[in-house]
Design a protein around this motif. Structure first.
Motif, PDB file in Angstrom:
ATOM      1  N   SER A   1       0.880  -1.064   0.097  1.00 50.90           N
ATOM      2  CA  SER A   1       0.095   0.222   0.146  1.00 50.90           C
ATOM      3  C   SER A   1       0.829   1.258  -0.277  1.00 50.90           C
ATOM      4  N   LEU A   2       1.755   1.359   0.788  1.00 51.51           N
ATOM      5  CA  LEU A   2       2.532   2.277   0.972  1.00 51.51           C
ATOM      6  C   LEU A   2       3.526   2.730  -0.385  1.00 51.51           C
ATOM      7  N   THR A   3       4.126   1.683  -1.169  1.00 52.61           N
ATOM      8  CA  THR A   3       4.805   1.669  -2.083  1.00 52.61           C
ATOM      9  C   THR A   3       4.024   2.292  -3.550  1.00 52.61           C
ATOM     10  N   GLU A   4       2.932   1.740  -3.238  1.00 53.27           N
ATOM     11  CA  GLU A   4       1.748   2.132  -4.537  1.00 53.27           C
ATOM     12  C   GLU A   4       1.181   3.518  -4.125  1.00 53.27           C
ATOM     13  N   ALA A   5       1.140   3.861  -3.005  1.00 53.06           N
ATOM     14  CA  ALA A   5       0.690   5.358  -2.808  1.00 53.06           C
ATOM     15  C   ALA A   5       1.970   6.494  -3.086  1.00 53.06           C
ATOM     16  N   LEU A   6       2.989   5.969  -2.806  1.00 51.53           N
ATOM     17  CA  LEU A   6       4.185   6.945  -2.897  1.00 51.53           C
ATOM     18  C   LEU A   6       4.896   6.660  -4.148  1.00 51.53           C
ATOM     19  N   GLY A   7       4.560   5.734  -5.019  1.00 59.28           N
ATOM     20  CA  GLY A   7       5.098   5.565  -6.361  1.00 59.28           C
ATOM     21  C   GLY A   7       6.271   5.061  -6.210  1.00 59.28           C
ATOM     22  N   LEU A   8       6.691   4.235  -5.345  1.00 60.53           N
ATOM     23  CA  LEU A   8       8.067   3.743  -4.916  1.00 60.53           C
ATOM     24  C   LEU A   8       7.987   2.617  -5.786  1.00 60.53           C
ATOM     25  N   ASP A   9       9.482   2.058  -6.249  1.00 61.91           N
ATOM     26  CA  ASP A   9       9.751   0.833  -6.698  1.00 61.91           C
ATOM     27  C   ASP A   9       9.664  -0.206  -5.444  1.00 61.91           C
ATOM     28  N   ARG A  10       8.909  -1.143  -5.524  1.00 57.27           N
ATOM     29  CA  ARG A  10       8.718  -2.532  -4.340  1.00 57.27           C
ATOM     30  C   ARG A  10      10.089  -2.881  -4.120  1.00 57.27           C
ATOM     31  N   GLU A  11      10.719  -3.270  -5.195  1.00 58.78           N
ATOM     32  CA  GLU A  11      11.971  -4.135  -4.825  1.00 58.78           C
ATOM     33  C   GLU A  11      12.971  -3.309  -4.209  1.00 58.78           C
ATOM     34  N   ARG A  12      13.090  -2.185  -4.516  1.00 57.19           N
ATOM     35  CA  ARG A  12      14.004  -1.315  -3.935  1.00 57.19           C
ATOM     36  C   ARG A  12      13.822  -0.777  -2.561  1.00 57.19           C
ATOM     37  N   ALA A  13      12.296  -0.615  -2.129  1.00 52.73           N
ATOM     38  CA  ALA A  13      11.885  -0.272  -1.081  1.00 52.73           C
ATOM     39  C   ALA A  13      12.228  -1.601  -0.076  1.00 52.73           C
ATOM     40  N   ALA A  14      11.844  -2.949  -0.686  1.00 50.55           N
ATOM     41  CA  ALA A  14      12.100  -3.968   0.113  1.00 50.55           C
ATOM     42  C   ALA A  14      13.721  -4.239   0.398  1.00 50.55           C
ATOM     43  N   GLY A  15      14.481  -3.880  -0.399  1.00 49.34           N
ATOM     44  CA  GLY A  15      15.991  -3.779  -0.085  1.00 49.34           C
ATOM     45  C   GLY A  15      16.453  -2.774   1.018  1.00 49.34           C
ATOM     46  N   TRP A  16      15.907  -1.692   0.935  1.00 47.28           N
ATOM     47  CA  TRP A  16      16.024  -0.655   1.977  1.00 47.28           C
ATOM     48  C   TRP A  16      15.756  -1.103   3.215  1.00 47.28           C
ATOM     49  N   THR A  17      14.545  -1.822   3.362  1.00 43.96           N
ATOM     50  CA  THR A  17      13.812  -2.189   4.510  1.00 43.96           C
ATOM     51  C   THR A  17      14.845  -3.292   5.206  1.00 43.96           C
ATOM     52  N   LEU A  18      15.402  -4.264   4.179  1.00 45.83           N
ATOM     53  CA  LEU A  18      16.105  -5.404   4.812  1.00 45.83           C
ATOM     54  C   LEU A  18      17.528  -4.795   5.554  1.00 45.83           C
ATOM     55  N   GLY A  19      18.007  -3.589   4.724  1.00 45.73           N
ATOM     56  CA  GLY A  19      19.178  -3.009   5.263  1.00 45.73           C
ATOM     57  C   GLY A  19      18.922  -2.452   6.572  1.00 45.73           C
ATOM     58  N   ARG A  20      17.624  -1.762   6.836  1.00 45.70           N
ATOM     59  CA  ARG A  20      17.353  -1.417   8.282  1.00 45.70           C
ATOM     60  C   ARG A  20      17.260  -2.209   9.189  1.00 45.70           C
ATOM     61  N   VAL A  21      16.659  -3.797   8.861  1.00 47.59           N
ATOM     62  CA  VAL A  21      16.490  -4.702   9.607  1.00 47.59           C
ATOM     63  C   VAL A  21      17.933  -5.274  10.187  1.00 47.59           C
ATOM     64  N   LEU A  22      18.865  -5.410   9.149  1.00 48.71           N
ATOM     65  CA  LEU A  22      20.264  -5.723   9.550  1.00 48.71           C
ATOM     66  C   LEU A  22      20.972  -4.798  10.445  1.00 48.71           C
ATOM     67  N   GLN A  23      20.731  -3.485  10.411  1.00 46.18           N
ATOM     68  CA  GLN A  23      21.039  -2.378  11.166  1.00 46.18           C
ATOM     69  C   GLN A  23      20.565  -2.594  12.373  1.00 46.18           C
ATOM     70  N   ASN A  24      19.277  -2.669  12.648  1.00 47.99           N
ATOM     71  CA  ASN A  24      18.514  -3.005  13.795  1.00 47.99           C
ATOM     72  C   ASN A  24      19.297  -4.175  14.497  1.00 47.99           C
ATOM     73  N   SER A  25      19.506  -5.213  13.860  1.00 49.69           N
ATOM     74  CA  SER A  25      19.470  -6.377  14.561  1.00 49.69           C
ATOM     75  C   SER A  25      21.145  -6.472  15.070  1.00 49.69           C
ATOM     76  N   LEU A  26      22.056  -5.801  14.216  1.00 49.37           N
ATOM     77  CA  LEU A  26      23.359  -5.401  14.603  1.00 49.37           C
ATOM     78  C   LEU A  26      23.220  -4.685  15.825  1.00 49.37           C
ATOM     79  N   TRP A  27      22.495  -3.578  15.933  1.00 48.77           N
ATOM     80  CA  TRP A  27      22.357  -2.744  17.361  1.00 48.77           C
ATOM     81  C   TRP A  27      22.188  -3.574  18.508  1.00 48.77           C
ATOM     82  N   ASP A  28      20.881  -4.433  18.287  1.00 46.35           N
ATOM     83  CA  ASP A  28      20.745  -5.311  19.125  1.00 46.35           C
ATOM     84  C   ASP A  28      21.610  -6.225  19.715  1.00 46.35           C
ATOM     85  N   VAL A  29      22.519  -7.071  18.710  1.00 51.51           N
ATOM     86  CA  VAL A  29      23.838  -7.826  19.047  1.00 51.51           C
ATOM     87  C   VAL A  29      24.720  -7.072  20.094  1.00 51.51           C
TER      88      VAL A  29
END
Length: 81
Positions: A31-59
């Motif tokens: 819904s967000l990528t459609e509403a904002l006109g973003l590329d879905r694969e690129r948004a997923a990649g950015w989100t995975l980067g944030r998940v990695l960063q969050n997980s590293l901070w947790d460790v």
């Protein structure tokens, strides 16, 4: 209830926080990528980067396993790639 993209999704509690189930994550992301006109694969990649960063901070903070909410987010985003 959380409304995302006009469709309510049930929430569950993980470690005292409310988190969307994986299907809800995917629905919100779409819904967000459609509403904002973003590329879905690129948004997923950015989100995975944030998940990695969050997980590293947790460790760094002493965690010995991945947070279930981060795992759910990563799985949902990997389905999109």
């Amino acid at each position: 209830m959380i409304a995302c993209g006009g469709a309510p999704a049930r929430v569950r509690t993980l470690a005292g926080r409310k988190a969307l189930p994986r299907k809800g994550i995917t629905t919100c992301s779409r819904s967000l990528t459609e509403a904002l006109g973003l590329d879905r694969e690129r948004a997923a990649g950015w989100t995975l980067g944030r998940v990695l960063q969050n997980s590293l901070w947790d460790v760094e903070g002493g965690a010995t396993s991945l947070a279930p909410s981060q795992v759910a987010m990563a799985q949902a985003m990997l389905e999109r790639l």
